[in-house]
Design an enzyme around this catalytic site. Sequence first.
Site, PDB file in Angstrom:
ATOM      1  N   LYS A 183     -13.410  -7.778 -11.681  1.00 32.61           N
ATOM      2  CA  LYS A 183     -13.269  -6.347 -11.381  1.00 32.61           C
ATOM      3  C   LYS A 183     -12.349  -5.675 -12.391  1.00 32.61           C
ATOM      4  O   LYS A 183     -12.659  -4.610 -12.916  1.00 32.61           O
ATOM      5  CB  LYS A 183     -12.689  -6.184  -9.963  1.00 32.61           C
ATOM      6  CG  LYS A 183     -12.139  -4.795  -9.671  1.00 32.61           C
ATOM      7  CD  LYS A 183     -11.557  -4.695  -8.277  1.00 32.61           C
ATOM      8  CE  LYS A 183     -10.134  -5.142  -8.117  1.00 32.61           C
ATOM      9  NZ  LYS A 183      -9.093  -4.154  -8.475  1.00 32.61           N
ATOM     10  N   ASN A 184     -11.197  -6.294 -12.643  1.00 34.83           N
ATOM     11  CA  ASN A 184     -10.185  -5.629 -13.469  1.00 34.83           C
ATOM     12  C   ASN A 184     -10.511  -5.658 -14.957  1.00 34.83           C
ATOM     13  O   ASN A 184      -9.829  -5.021 -15.756  1.00 34.83           O
ATOM     14  CB  ASN A 184      -8.800  -6.221 -13.194  1.00 34.83           C
ATOM     15  CG  ASN A 184      -8.302  -5.816 -11.819  1.00 34.83           C
ATOM     16  OD1 ASN A 184      -8.868  -4.918 -11.188  1.00 34.83           O
ATOM     17  ND2 ASN A 184      -7.256  -6.483 -11.357  1.00 34.83           N
TER      18      ASN A 184
ATOM     19  N   CYS B 204       1.130   4.218  -3.862  1.00 35.29           N
ATOM     20  CA  CYS B 204       0.073   3.466  -3.187  1.00 35.29           C
ATOM     21  C   CYS B 204       0.698   2.329  -2.398  1.00 35.29           C
ATOM     22  O   CYS B 204       1.913   2.165  -2.398  1.00 35.29           O
ATOM     23  CB  CYS B 204      -0.966   2.958  -4.174  1.00 35.29           C
ATOM     24  SG  CYS B 204      -0.447   1.544  -5.104  1.00 35.29           S
TER      25      CYS B 204
ATOM     26  N   ARG C  20       4.058   2.961  -8.464  1.00 36.99           N
ATOM     27  CA  ARG C  20       3.041   2.877  -9.523  1.00 36.99           C
ATOM     28  C   ARG C  20       2.831   4.183 -10.298  1.00 36.99           C
ATOM     29  O   ARG C  20       1.725   4.754 -10.284  1.00 36.99           O
ATOM     30  CB  ARG C  20       1.701   2.397  -8.956  1.00 36.99           C
ATOM     31  CG  ARG C  20       1.768   0.992  -8.454  1.00 36.99           C
ATOM     32  CD  ARG C  20       0.429   0.508  -7.970  1.00 36.99           C
ATOM     33  NE  ARG C  20      -0.407  -0.012  -9.054  1.00 36.99           N
ATOM     34  CZ  ARG C  20      -1.673  -0.354  -8.887  1.00 36.99           C
ATOM     35  NH1 ARG C  20      -2.256  -0.204  -7.733  1.00 36.99           N
ATOM     36  NH2 ARG C  20      -2.351  -0.844  -9.892  1.00 36.99           N
ATOM     37  N   PRO C  21       3.838   4.639 -11.003  1.00 37.48           N
ATOM     38  CA  PRO C  21       3.644   5.855 -11.813  1.00 37.48           C
ATOM     39  C   PRO C  21       2.764   5.591 -13.042  1.00 37.48           C
ATOM     40  O   PRO C  21       2.423   4.445 -13.331  1.00 37.48           O
ATOM     41  CB  PRO C  21       5.062   6.206 -12.253  1.00 37.48           C
ATOM     42  CG  PRO C  21       5.835   4.943 -12.160  1.00 37.48           C
ATOM     43  CD  PRO C  21       5.175   4.083 -11.139  1.00 37.48           C
TER      44      PRO C  21
ATOM     45  N   ASP D  86       3.746   7.121 -16.008  1.00 35.01           N
ATOM     46  CA  ASP D  86       4.597   7.688 -17.062  1.00 35.01           C
ATOM     47  C   ASP D  86       4.418   6.984 -18.406  1.00 35.01           C
ATOM     48  O   ASP D  86       4.412   7.610 -19.464  1.00 35.01           O
ATOM     49  CB  ASP D  86       6.078   7.666 -16.624  1.00 35.01           C
ATOM     50  CG  ASP D  86       6.534   6.292 -16.168  1.00 35.01           C
ATOM     51  OD1 ASP D  86       5.675   5.471 -15.775  1.00 35.01           O
ATOM     52  OD2 ASP D  86       7.753   6.034 -16.207  1.00 35.01           O
ATOM     53  N   LEU D  87       4.228   5.662 -18.343  1.00 33.06           N
ATOM     54  CA  LEU D  87       4.103   4.908 -19.588  1.00 33.06           C
ATOM     55  C   LEU D  87       2.808   5.259 -20.335  1.00 33.06           C
ATOM     56  O   LEU D  87       2.793   5.345 -21.569  1.00 33.06           O
ATOM     57  CB  LEU D  87       4.097   3.414 -19.231  1.00 33.06           C
ATOM     58  CG  LEU D  87       4.570   2.456 -20.286  1.00 33.06           C
ATOM     59  CD1 LEU D  87       5.951   2.836 -20.765  1.00 33.06           C
ATOM     60  CD2 LEU D  87       4.602   1.044 -19.705  1.00 33.06           C
TER      61      LEU D  87
ATOM     62  N   ASP E 170      -1.350 -10.627  -8.497  1.00 31.83           N
ATOM     63  CA  ASP E 170      -2.567 -10.508  -7.681  1.00 31.83           C
ATOM     64  C   ASP E 170      -2.899 -11.795  -6.923  1.00 31.83           C
ATOM     65  O   ASP E 170      -3.881 -11.836  -6.173  1.00 31.83           O
ATOM     66  CB  ASP E 170      -3.764 -10.094  -8.560  1.00 31.83           C
ATOM     67  CG  ASP E 170      -3.659  -8.648  -9.015  1.00 31.83           C
ATOM     68  OD1 ASP E 170      -2.844  -7.895  -8.461  1.00 31.83           O
ATOM     69  OD2 ASP E 170      -4.398  -8.275  -9.950  1.00 31.83           O
TER      70      ASP E 170
ATOM     71  N   ARG F  73     -13.550  -3.808  -1.917  1.00 34.91           N
ATOM     72  CA  ARG F  73     -13.182  -3.267  -3.232  1.00 34.91           C
ATOM     73  C   ARG F  73     -13.166  -4.362  -4.292  1.00 34.91           C
ATOM     74  O   ARG F  73     -13.361  -4.062  -5.475  1.00 34.91           O
ATOM     75  CB  ARG F  73     -11.784  -2.641  -3.178  1.00 34.91           C
ATOM     76  CG  ARG F  73     -11.716  -1.412  -2.314  1.00 34.91           C
ATOM     77  CD  ARG F  73     -10.364  -0.785  -2.421  1.00 34.91           C
ATOM     78  NE  ARG F  73     -10.069  -0.471  -3.822  1.00 34.91           N
ATOM     79  CZ  ARG F  73      -8.939   0.069  -4.248  1.00 34.91           C
ATOM     80  NH1 ARG F  73      -8.001   0.377  -3.381  1.00 34.91           N
ATOM     81  NH2 ARG F  73      -8.745   0.319  -5.515  1.00 34.91           N
TER      82      ARG F  73
HETATM   83  C1  EPZ Z   1      -3.416  -3.797 -13.132  1.00 36.49           C
HETATM   84  O1  EPZ Z   1      -2.865  -2.618 -12.548  1.00 36.49           O
HETATM   85  C2  EPZ Z   1      -4.408  -4.338 -12.119  1.00 36.49           C
HETATM   86  N1  EPZ Z   1      -5.445  -3.344 -11.890  1.00 36.49           N
HETATM   87  C3  EPZ Z   1      -3.682  -4.708 -10.821  1.00 36.49           C
HETATM   88  O2  EPZ Z   1      -4.627  -5.301  -9.962  1.00 36.49           O
HETATM   89  C4  EPZ Z   1      -2.580  -5.724 -11.138  1.00 36.49           C
HETATM   90  O3  EPZ Z   1      -1.860  -6.003  -9.972  1.00 36.49           O
HETATM   91  C5  EPZ Z   1      -1.646  -5.176 -12.226  1.00 36.49           C
HETATM   92  O4  EPZ Z   1      -2.416  -4.779 -13.395  1.00 36.49           O
HETATM   93  C6  EPZ Z   1      -0.593  -6.192 -12.678  1.00 36.49           C
HETATM   94  O5  EPZ Z   1      -1.227  -7.341 -13.166  1.00 36.49           O
HETATM   95  C7  EPZ Z   1      -6.434  -3.202 -12.762  1.00 36.49           C
HETATM   96  O6  EPZ Z   1      -6.504  -3.891 -13.771  1.00 36.49           O
HETATM   97  C8  EPZ Z   1      -7.483  -2.192 -12.466  1.00 36.49           C
HETATM   98  P1  EPZ Z   1       0.512  -2.259 -14.580  1.00 36.49           P
HETATM   99  P2  EPZ Z   1      -2.006  -1.601 -13.437  1.00 36.49           P
HETATM  100  O7  EPZ Z   1       0.431  -0.967 -15.286  1.00 36.49           O
HETATM  101  O8  EPZ Z   1      -2.593  -1.550 -14.794  1.00 36.49           O
HETATM  102  C9  EPZ Z   1       4.693  -0.141 -13.472  1.00 36.49           C
HETATM  103  C10 EPZ Z   1      -5.680  -5.720  -7.844  1.00 36.49           C
HETATM  104  O9  EPZ Z   1      -5.355  -6.102  -6.687  1.00 36.49           O
HETATM  105  N2  EPZ Z   1       4.208   1.006 -14.264  1.00 36.49           N
HETATM  106  O10 EPZ Z   1       0.476  -3.520 -15.374  1.00 36.49           O
HETATM  107  O11 EPZ Z   1      -1.907  -0.338 -12.661  1.00 36.49           O
HETATM  108  C11 EPZ Z   1       3.874  -0.363 -12.213  1.00 36.49           C
HETATM  109  O12 EPZ Z   1       4.304   0.479 -11.156  1.00 36.49           O
HETATM  110  C12 EPZ Z   1      -4.810  -4.769  -8.616  1.00 36.49           C
HETATM  111  O13 EPZ Z   1      -6.757  -6.030  -8.384  1.00 36.49           O
HETATM  112  C13 EPZ Z   1       5.058   2.097 -14.468  1.00 36.49           C
HETATM  113  O14 EPZ Z   1       6.200   2.128 -13.984  1.00 36.49           O
HETATM  114  O15 EPZ Z   1      -0.615  -2.337 -13.446  1.00 36.49           O
HETATM  115  C14 EPZ Z   1       4.103  -1.840 -11.964  1.00 36.49           C
HETATM  116  O16 EPZ Z   1       5.348  -2.002 -11.298  1.00 36.49           O
HETATM  117  C15 EPZ Z   1      -3.689  -4.179  -7.888  1.00 36.49           C
HETATM  118  N3  EPZ Z   1       4.609   3.153 -15.227  1.00 36.49           N
HETATM  119  C16 EPZ Z   1       4.202  -2.429 -13.371  1.00 36.49           C
HETATM  120  O17 EPZ Z   1       4.488  -1.328 -14.223  1.00 36.49           O
HETATM  121  C17 EPZ Z   1       3.357   3.153 -15.783  1.00 36.49           C
HETATM  122  O18 EPZ Z   1       2.997   4.137 -16.459  1.00 36.49           O
HETATM  123  C18 EPZ Z   1       2.925  -3.103 -13.890  1.00 36.49           C
HETATM  124  O19 EPZ Z   1       1.823  -2.246 -13.659  1.00 36.49           O
HETATM  125  C19 EPZ Z   1       2.511   2.032 -15.587  1.00 36.49           C
HETATM  126  C20 EPZ Z   1       2.968   0.976 -14.827  1.00 36.49           C
END
Ligand code: EPZ
Length: 427
Positions: A22-23, A124, A129-130, A132-133, A314, A406
């Site tokens: 999925k991801n 969520c 999960r912002p 901002d990055l 995950d 999902r």
């Molecule tokens: C991906 O989410 C996956 N989703 C998530 O899978 C997975 O848990 C996550 O990566 C971590 O491996 C998809 O690939 C569609 P991140 P993503 O940006 O990209 C913080 C599942 O169950 N952050 O790596 O949204 C964030 O809050 C799902 O299949 C910021 O602060 O994750 C988190 O604490 C859930 N600012 C950390 O970074 C930002 O702009 C890592 O998030 C972006 C992220």
Amino acid sequence: MDRIRIRGGRPLEGRVPIGGAKNAALPLMAASLLTDEPVTLANLPHLADISTMANLLARNGVEMGMNGDMPDGHTGRVVSLQARDAADRTAPYDLVRRMRASVLVLGPLLARYGEARVSLPGGCAIGTRPVDLHLQSLQELGVEVEIEGGYIHARAPRGLKGATVIFPFVSVGATENLLMAAALADGETVLQNAAREPEVGDLARCLQGMGADIEGIDSPTLRVRGVGSLRGTRHDVIVDRIETGTYLIATAVTRGHVLLENARLDLTAALVKALDEAGVTITETDAGVLVDARDRRLTGVDVMTEPYPGFPTDMQAQFMALMATTGGASMITETIFENRFMHVPELRRMGADVTVHGASAIVRGVERLSGAPVMATDLRASVSLILAGLAAHGTTEVNRVYHLDRGYERLEDKLAQCGADIERVKE
Ligand code: EPZ
């Protein structure tokens, strides 16, 4: 609302086909926005999130054609996506709220059309999960960002310019958005501290197939030399390492013996190491990955979630369900999301002995979990309750099944084929 009912206590025995990730599929579908030629994705899983992304892309002018199931009998679909033009460059609140990965259209829409309007996702179930990055790093490529009425309005009136982006922490989604944007930017972009998740590598390989110039795939430094345009391609979605891990644990938690077809152990090494330490035998064979936990007394193992190649967040909830059934104690530390222990109170209702201290949970294995009605707030938490239900004595009913739909294709069929007593109760 549908529920899943399980009568637990039966060891799983049989074969489970593992589908496309999925991801990986979600960003790959978004990448189709980068070219007006067809991008054909094979091994696309059949999941609610994939349909949500398809709806979003249809709004953004992508035409989709189903080319049927895979010839070898697997359920993964072959879908062609062609983005001729997007009159509407918006990802609306209604879709982003339902699926955060909608934010992945931001990079490609900007790269192709110089503008995008994407709803801010809000919090969520697993944390704040912002994004901002994503925004800060796109600004380094010359993107102008305004927040208005709950929407990110991003514009690149003079086009995207290559730059060096140093991510302060690892983000899968931000790395993917930047890769897609940089592919069509003017000049070279260097992404440092990039996510190394296999799904990021899969996206980069598909972009290469579309003509992108990318170096350093699977490493923390990605170097992208922008090109004038990209072309169509055909790409096989990588196998789902989280679905693989979930069935590894389903087998272990029921002390069963299952062959996981199409699975790749190299993508799930951190989990396999932990399961090996717990006492589960996992071997790679020509037919797939063989898991054997028959008649085992498993022991507790400590894990800490980390970006890839560390232990995946995950898989944290599912691993906790397993640890609740071992003969020892385990400390599980979550470092990626601040609110990802929502399954703990539900596991406790099934008799699990879990105490949370900040970002760590201490799990003391019990002789037997007991079935109960439970519900969860996200995909992986829901499946951890299914796993606990498979091991528990008595009947478990998991509510809010839409979370499972999902991310897990035909979950009850795959488990039932291995002898689980599991059914979907429709209401
Ligand atoms: C991906 O989410 C996956 N989703 C998530 O899978 C997975 O848990 C996550 O990566 C971590 O491996 C998809 O690939 C569609 P991140 P993503 O940006 O990209 C913080 C599942 O169950 N952050 O790596 O949204 C964030 O809050 C799902 O299949 C910021 O602060 O994750 C988190 O604490 C859930 N600012 C950390 O970074 C930002 O702009 C890592 O998030 C972006 C992220």
